[in-house]
Design a protein around this motif. Sequence first.
Motif, mmCIF file in Angstrom:
data_model
loop_
_atom_site.group_PDB
_atom_site.id
_atom_site.type_symbol
_atom_site.label_atom_id
_atom_site.label_comp_id
_atom_site.label_asym_id
_atom_site.label_seq_id
_atom_site.Cartn_x
_atom_site.Cartn_y
_atom_site.Cartn_z
ATOM 1 N N THR A 2 0.823 -1.209 0.000
ATOM 2 C CA THR A 2 0.000 0.000 0.000
ATOM 3 C C THR A 2 0.850 1.248 0.000
ATOM 4 N N SER A 3 1.988 1.214 0.682
ATOM 5 C CA SER A 3 2.835 2.404 0.751
ATOM 6 C C SER A 3 3.341 2.836 -0.604
ATOM 7 N N ALA A 4 3.424 1.905 -1.563
ATOM 8 C CA ALA A 4 3.883 2.271 -2.901
ATOM 9 C C ALA A 4 2.919 3.246 -3.552
ATOM 10 N N VAL A 5 1.619 3.111 -3.269
ATOM 11 C CA VAL A 5 0.644 4.025 -3.845
ATOM 12 C C VAL A 5 0.834 5.416 -3.279
ATOM 13 N N LYS A 6 1.237 5.511 -2.027
ATOM 14 C CA LYS A 6 1.446 6.802 -1.392
ATOM 15 C C LYS A 6 2.729 7.471 -1.864
ATOM 16 N N GLY A 7 3.590 6.717 -2.549
ATOM 17 C CA GLY A 7 4.802 7.306 -3.077
ATOM 18 C C GLY A 7 6.060 6.762 -2.464
ATOM 19 N N ASP A 8 5.957 5.883 -1.458
ATOM 20 C CA ASP A 8 7.127 5.337 -0.810
ATOM 21 C C ASP A 8 7.658 4.160 -1.604
ATOM 22 N N ALA A 9 8.997 4.048 -1.668
ATOM 23 C CA ALA A 9 9.586 2.845 -2.226
ATOM 24 C C ALA A 9 9.348 1.699 -1.250
ATOM 25 N N VAL A 10 9.183 0.501 -1.767
ATOM 26 C CA VAL A 10 8.938 -0.659 -0.918
ATOM 27 C C VAL A 10 9.965 -1.736 -1.217
ATOM 28 N N ARG A 11 10.312 -2.509 -0.186
ATOM 29 C CA ARG A 11 11.265 -3.596 -0.372
ATOM 30 C C ARG A 11 10.568 -4.739 -1.092
ATOM 31 N N PHE A 12 11.064 -5.057 -2.256
ATOM 32 C CA PHE A 12 10.427 -6.054 -3.118
ATOM 33 C C PHE A 12 11.059 -7.426 -2.956
ATOM 34 N N ALA A 13 12.363 -7.459 -2.704
ATOM 35 C CA ALA A 13 13.071 -8.729 -2.551
ATOM 36 C C ALA A 13 14.276 -8.497 -1.659
ATOM 37 N N GLN A 14 14.684 -9.559 -0.972
ATOM 38 C CA GLN A 14 15.869 -9.422 -0.125
ATOM 39 C C GLN A 14 16.441 -10.787 0.216
ATOM 40 N N GLY A 15 17.730 -10.763 0.569
ATOM 41 C CA GLY A 15 18.404 -11.948 1.079
ATOM 42 C C GLY A 15 19.068 -11.574 2.387
ATOM 43 N N SER A 16 19.948 -12.408 2.852
ATOM 44 C CA SER A 16 20.588 -12.131 4.138
ATOM 45 C C SER A 16 21.536 -10.938 4.070
ATOM 46 N N SER A 17 22.034 -10.618 2.863
ATOM 47 C CA SER A 17 23.011 -9.530 2.750
ATOM 48 C C SER A 17 22.623 -8.467 1.735
ATOM 49 N N TRP A 18 21.453 -8.596 1.124
ATOM 50 C CA TRP A 18 21.106 -7.690 0.019
ATOM 51 C C TRP A 18 19.610 -7.394 0.031
ATOM 52 N N SER A 19 19.233 -6.346 -0.699
ATOM 53 C CA SER A 19 17.810 -6.024 -0.844
ATOM 54 C C SER A 19 17.584 -5.328 -2.178
ATOM 55 N N MET A 20 16.360 -5.436 -2.669
ATOM 56 C CA MET A 20 15.944 -4.726 -3.874
ATOM 57 C C MET A 20 14.674 -3.963 -3.550
ATOM 58 N N THR A 21 14.716 -2.660 -3.772
ATOM 59 C CA THR A 21 13.597 -1.775 -3.458
ATOM 60 C C THR A 21 12.923 -1.338 -4.748
ATOM 61 N N LEU A 22 11.607 -1.322 -4.725
ATOM 62 C CA LEU A 22 10.801 -0.996 -5.902
ATOM 63 C C LEU A 22 10.077 0.326 -5.686
ATOM 64 N N ASP A 23 10.094 1.187 -6.721
ATOM 65 C CA ASP A 23 9.447 2.491 -6.621
ATOM 66 C C ASP A 23 8.780 2.825 -7.949
ATOM 67 N N ALA A 24 7.450 2.844 -7.959
ATOM 68 C CA ALA A 24 6.719 3.355 -9.128
ATOM 69 C C ALA A 24 6.809 4.872 -9.053
ATOM 70 N N SER A 25 7.747 5.445 -9.771
ATOM 71 C CA SER A 25 8.219 6.808 -9.492
ATOM 72 C C SER A 25 7.255 7.897 -9.962
ATOM 73 N N TRP A 26 6.706 8.619 -9.000
ATOM 74 C CA TRP A 26 5.824 9.750 -9.293
ATOM 75 C C TRP A 26 6.591 10.916 -9.916
ATOM 76 N N PRO A 27 7.701 11.385 -9.325
ATOM 77 C CA PRO A 27 8.410 12.526 -9.933
ATOM 78 C C PRO A 27 8.917 12.252 -11.345
#
Length: 205
Positions: A2-27
């Motif tokens: 839900t936070s993605a709709v508000k404009g926040d990037a959200v954590r889409f995938a992660q492992g023990s040492s890494w992460s991938m953040t997703l942002d449907a970019s408004w700007p």
Amino acid sequence: MTSAVKGDAVRFAQGSSWSMTLDASWPLTVALHIRDALSLPATRPFFVPPVVPKVPERIPVIGPTSDIALADEWSIWFADLVRSRAGMQSPDELLLEGRHPMFQEAVQGCLLAGQSAAEQFKLDFHEDFVRSMKKQAGIPARIVRGAEKDLGREAPPFELVVRVVPVAGEWLYRHSPSVSLISSAAFLNPAAQRRLLEPVLRDLV
């Protein structure tokens, strides 16, 4: 999500040492809408395909010399937006303050339509993402695990930010090791997402 709709990037995938953040970019979506409305080149500061659905042109009458200056100003603005990683749905996130008056005047004529289009894109992307989540949610993790297996070691710490924009075709641009832009069509297509993200993620592993 839900936070993605508000404009926040959200954590889409992660492992023990890494992460991938997703942002449907408004700007970035606002800026690209304005680029196409003003019929500015799609090749600067780097190639980004045209927005979909097609944006009606609203070309200001400013003359050929000013056209070049306007394209230059837009290119600088867009590069600043990409570097800033701004994501919230706020006029402050558009970084328009202090821009050339000619540029600000041209932008104002398209700004409301651009903001409306960007808000609708975020809503539509969220709905499409939720519907297709089961097909694509594990793709980045599978890519990283495959790379770890091939290399015989765990991935080093990294964070990848993927900024989604509503542009034509299956397209990805790697802006830096930690930031990539991808078309919504590519991200929502599991085969395209894997094909485009795999080189990016493997390079980080």
